[in-house]
Design a protein around this motif. Sequence first.
Motif, PDB file in Angstrom:
ATOM      1  N   LEU A   1     -22.563 -23.151  13.142  1.00 55.99           N
ATOM      2  CA  LEU A   1     -22.611 -22.225  12.186  1.00 55.99           C
ATOM      3  C   LEU A   1     -22.473 -22.277  10.642  1.00 55.99           C
ATOM      4  O   LEU A   1     -23.020 -21.612  10.110  1.00 55.99           O
ATOM      5  N   VAL A   2     -21.655 -23.391  10.276  1.00 60.22           N
ATOM      6  CA  VAL A   2     -21.391 -23.751   8.849  1.00 60.22           C
ATOM      7  C   VAL A   2     -22.977 -24.250   8.224  1.00 60.22           C
ATOM      8  O   VAL A   2     -23.465 -23.931   7.396  1.00 60.22           O
ATOM      9  N   PHE A   3     -23.698 -25.066   9.056  1.00 62.18           N
ATOM     10  CA  PHE A   3     -24.823 -25.679   8.885  1.00 62.18           C
ATOM     11  C   PHE A   3     -25.870 -24.460   8.584  1.00 62.18           C
ATOM     12  O   PHE A   3     -26.687 -24.511   7.705  1.00 62.18           O
ATOM     13  N   LEU A   4     -25.747 -23.453   9.662  1.00 63.24           N
ATOM     14  CA  LEU A   4     -26.659 -22.467   9.555  1.00 63.24           C
ATOM     15  C   LEU A   4     -26.469 -21.417   8.258  1.00 63.24           C
ATOM     16  O   LEU A   4     -27.427 -21.308   7.465  1.00 63.24           O
ATOM     17  N   LYS A   5     -25.179 -21.476   8.030  1.00 60.28           N
ATOM     18  CA  LYS A   5     -24.880 -20.521   6.778  1.00 60.28           C
ATOM     19  C   LYS A   5     -25.469 -21.249   5.437  1.00 60.28           C
ATOM     20  O   LYS A   5     -25.844 -20.515   4.716  1.00 60.28           O
ATOM     21  N   GLU A   6     -25.078 -22.632   5.384  1.00 59.42           N
ATOM     22  CA  GLU A   6     -25.690 -23.355   4.231  1.00 59.42           C
ATOM     23  C   GLU A   6     -27.298 -23.116   4.123  1.00 59.42           C
ATOM     24  O   GLU A   6     -27.786 -23.292   2.931  1.00 59.42           O
TER      25      GLU A   6
ATOM     26  N   ILE B   1     -36.209 -17.060  12.630  1.00 59.72           N
ATOM     27  CA  ILE B   1     -36.520 -17.933  13.882  1.00 59.72           C
ATOM     28  C   ILE B   1     -36.526 -19.193  13.227  1.00 59.72           C
ATOM     29  O   ILE B   1     -36.100 -20.205  14.098  1.00 59.72           O
ATOM     30  N   TYR B   2     -36.494 -19.568  12.193  1.00 60.53           N
ATOM     31  CA  TYR B   2     -36.265 -20.920  11.712  1.00 60.53           C
ATOM     32  C   TYR B   2     -34.860 -21.223  11.690  1.00 60.53           C
ATOM     33  O   TYR B   2     -34.404 -22.495  12.068  1.00 60.53           O
TER      34      TYR B   2
ATOM     35  N   ILE C   1     -32.415 -10.471  17.942  1.00 60.33           N
ATOM     36  CA  ILE C   1     -33.275 -11.514  18.312  1.00 60.33           C
ATOM     37  C   ILE C   1     -34.009 -12.210  17.157  1.00 60.33           C
ATOM     38  O   ILE C   1     -34.646 -11.512  16.460  1.00 60.33           O
ATOM     39  N   PRO C   2     -33.845 -13.493  16.974  1.00 58.33           N
ATOM     40  CA  PRO C   2     -34.543 -14.162  16.003  1.00 58.33           C
ATOM     41  C   PRO C   2     -36.219 -13.759  15.910  1.00 58.33           C
ATOM     42  O   PRO C   2     -36.598 -13.760  17.224  1.00 58.33           O
ATOM     43  N   SER C   3     -36.851 -13.783  14.898  1.00 57.32           N
ATOM     44  CA  SER C   3     -38.233 -13.474  14.737  1.00 57.32           C
ATOM     45  C   SER C   3     -38.722 -14.156  13.435  1.00 57.32           C
ATOM     46  O   SER C   3     -38.166 -14.074  12.420  1.00 57.32           O
TER      47      SER C   3
END
Length: 250
Positions: free
Chosen positions: A24-29, A38-39, A79-81
Amino acid sequence: MIEIKSPHEILLIEKASKIVAETLVFLKENTKPGVSTIYLDEIARKNIEKNKAKPAFLGYRGYPNTLCVSINDEVIHGIPSQNKIIKNGDVVSFDLGVIYEGYYGDAAITFIVGDTQNKEHERLVKVCRTSLEKAISIIKDGIRLGNVSYEIGNFIFENGMDVLRDFTGHGIGRKLHEEPAIFNYGAKNTGPILKEGMTLAIEPMITLGKADVYIKEDGWTVATCDGSYAAHFEHTVCVTKNGVKILSTL
Ligand code: MF3
Ligand code: CO
C-alpha cells in the motif's frame, strides 16, 4: 464461532498483513495524476509475488483483479481499468489482501492525490482514519464487539458523516472472511466477547453525504447515490491479553 489463532498462525497472518502494508505504501508513492488504475493493479500484483505471496482478491467470488481502487464517490470494490486515470485532487482508496502460506492479511487506505483544494475531503479522510484508530484503541481481551462498532459509528455520526450499513469488517485468518461480521455502527454491551488470539479486519466505509449506495454496471464498484465522496480504512489486528496488535502496519 470466532476462531482463536495459535501464535504460529498469528505470525503468518502478520506476515501477510505486512506485505499488504508495504504494498500500500509502494502504491501510494506511485499514485500521480495521469497513471491508470490498471497500472497500479499490475505493480501491486508484482510486488506481492516478489514477496512469495498471492493476491487474495483475484478470483474471489469472481473479482477480476488484485487491487480495489475506489475514487471520489466510489466507496469500495472499484475495479482497476486502463481507462480510469488518476487526477489531481482525487480521493483515492486502495483495498488490498494477500495470502501468505495459506493465511490472509487485508488492509485499506484513503488519501488525496496531489494538491488538496477541498477541506471537506481532508476532513473526510481524517475522520475515517481516526474512527478506525479509536476503535482499535479500545480493543482488549474481554470487551464486547458491539463496543468496537459503537466507537466507529459514534465518531462518524458526531462528525456529521455516514457509514455503509450493508458492508462490514470481518474475522480473518485461513479465509479472507471469517466470523464475526464487524459492523461500523452498533450498541455498547452487545455482541460476542473478544478473546486473546482472535484476528479481525476492521474497516470503516464512510461518506460525506448519505451512505445510500448502488453497484455500478461493472457489477462490483460500490458508489454513493448522492455523489458524495467516500473514504475507507482497514487494518488487520490481533486481540491480545491487555490490548491489541495492529498486524497490517510497517
Ligand atoms: N477488504 C474487502 C473485504 O474485506 C475486500 C474484498 S474485495 C473482493 O471484503 F474482491 F475480494 F471481494
Ligand atoms: Co476486509
